[in-house]
Design an enzyme around this catalytic site. Structure first.
Site, short mmCIF file in Angstrom:
data_model
loop_
_atom_site.label_atom_id
_atom_site.label_comp_id
_atom_site.label_asym_id
_atom_site.label_seq_id
_atom_site.Cartn_x
_atom_site.Cartn_y
_atom_site.Cartn_z
N GLN A 1 2.91 5.64 -4.42
CA GLN A 1 3.94 6.35 -5.16
C GLN A 1 4.00 6.00 -6.63
O GLN A 1 4.53 6.75 -7.41
CB GLN A 1 5.31 6.05 -4.54
N THR A 2 3.51 4.82 -6.96
CA THR A 2 3.68 4.39 -8.34
C THR A 2 2.59 3.40 -8.73
O THR A 2 1.87 2.89 -7.87
CB THR A 2 5.09 3.78 -8.52
N ASP B 1 -9.21 6.54 -1.33
CA ASP B 1 -8.07 7.04 -2.11
C ASP B 1 -8.64 7.68 -3.38
O ASP B 1 -9.86 7.82 -3.51
CB ASP B 1 -7.06 5.91 -2.41
N GLU C 1 0.83 -1.21 0.00
CA GLU C 1 0.00 0.00 0.00
C GLU C 1 0.86 1.25 0.00
O GLU C 1 0.55 2.23 -0.68
CB GLU C 1 -0.95 0.02 1.20
N TYR D 1 -5.51 6.38 5.29
CA TYR D 1 -5.72 5.41 4.20
C TYR D 1 -4.99 4.10 4.50
O TYR D 1 -5.59 3.01 4.45
CB TYR D 1 -5.25 5.99 2.85
#
Ligand code: SF4
Length: 358
Positions: free
Chosen positions: A38-39, A134, A33, A116
């Site tokens: 980040q990607t 999210d 997670e 989150y």
């Protein structure tokens, strides 16, 4: 059929075969997670596999040197997240025998874990009834429920969290959260949602009212960014250390007191520099209490700074560090501090130092 049930059935049939979903274990779910923040999945998978191979559990992470953890985080950026992961693993091992507590408030106290991530861990690993929010979830829910307010507005997260909580399938919270995220990632796409394939299409407000291109509304206002920072006043004899660092987010090209942001860092550009971290983690800095605190604003950034101070026995240590990180140094007197470092930050620190001297 009940839309929650329909969504669950769709997920069971269409879910992607991802390694971190194979077992309901908090540790791999946590690492995945954080990386996914980040990607994208495809880019993250090889990095995830090698990270988990080297650090298969919180114990291995807790016992590793920070430098090794950072080296294994290469390619993901946001190195403060890797540092926080290691710090959180140390606390998990020390306080919880290496397992995540099944309590939202306790998880939120771990470094770098926000709402989150905490909710994702609790729901996916432990099937506890916490709905996640999210970007994908916000898009799906705002379209489905017809939430027409700006989803980047101040109240949106509170409103949408309430909607997400109501929509949660309490029989399968983990699957449900993953289903909504998966739907957002594969079907309810930002530009051209594939409504014909969507298990929620029957009652979806945006589809029924042909508003999928209008919802969610995203109006970027200059959202305030809250930052927590630390400033160090390092004395050598009667001189104070100033640094001029390349690539700073603020105070570019200026000699300044060593400073950096700590805690949750909203974007990579606010990451603390290596020299700041070396000063912060050095022996003299440990267990110091702040000599003062102040608030500071730069455009839409609201900052709260704590000021720390100590006397160096030798300048050599700092000069070696500066050379290592390509940073220039300058030693100035207290009276010259705000002329050599011409920012109201310097005046605020000087005020604290003068008050302590008086
Ligand atoms: S019906 Fe279309 S707009 Fe509505 S949730 Fe499904 S994909 Fe998104």
């Amino acid at each position: 059929m009940n839309p929650k049930k329909k969504l669950h059935d769709w997920y069971l049939t269409h879910k992607r075969d991802l390694p971190f979903r194979k077992k309901k274990q908090a540790y791999p779910i946590w690492i995945s997670e954080v990386m996914l923040q980040q990607t994208r999945v495809n880019a993250m998978l090889p990095l995830y596999e090698s990270f988990i191979k080297r650090f298969p559990n919180p114990e291995s992470l807790a016992h590793a040197e920070e430098e090794e953890v950072l080296a294994n985080w290469k390619g993901l950026g946001y190195y403060s997240r890797a540092r926080n992961i290691r710090k959180a693993a140390i606390l998990l091992v020390q306080n919880y025998n290496g397992a995540f507590p099944k309590d939202l408030n306790l998880i939120l106290k771990l470094p770098g874990i926000g709402n989150y991530t905490a909710r994702a861990i609790l729901s996916i690993a432990y099937d506890l009834p916490f709905a996640v929010l999210d970007g994908n979830v916000k898009r799906v829910l705002s379209r489905y429920y017809g939430y027409t307010n700006n989803i980047l507005g101040a109240k949106a997260d509170t409103d949408l969290q309430k909607i997400a909580d109501e929509f949660l399938n309490e029989d399968h919270p983990g699957d449900h959260n993953q289903a909504v995220m998966e739907l957002g990632a594969t079907i309810c796409l930002p530009e051209s949602p594939k409504c014909l394939l969507c298990p929620l299409s029957e009652f979806c407000f945006a589809r029924i009212h042909q508003k999928t291109s209008e919802i969610p509304l995203r109006v970027k206002d200059k959202k305030q960014i809250i930052l927590k920072g630390e400033i160090f006043v390092l004395y050598y004899k009667n001189s104070i250390l100033l640094l001029r660092e390349p690539k700073m987010r603020f105070l570019k090209g200026m000699f300044h007191l060593p400073y950096g942001f700590i805690g949750e860092i909203p974007e990579e550009t606010y990451e603390p520099s290596q020299i700041f971290l070396s000063i912060k983690d050095s022996n003299p800095s440990k267990n110091l209490t702040p000599i003062g605190e102040f608030k500071h604003t730069i455009t839409h950034h609201k900052m709260g700074f704590s000021v720390y101070s100590y006397v160096l026995e030798s300048r050599e240590w700092v000069e070696v560090l500066a050379k290592k990180f390509g940073v220039e140094t300058k030693w100035v007197s207290l009276s010259d501090l705000d002329t050599e470092f011409p920012s109201s930050l310097a005046s605020k620190v000087k005020k604290i130092l003068l008050y302590l001297e008086s």
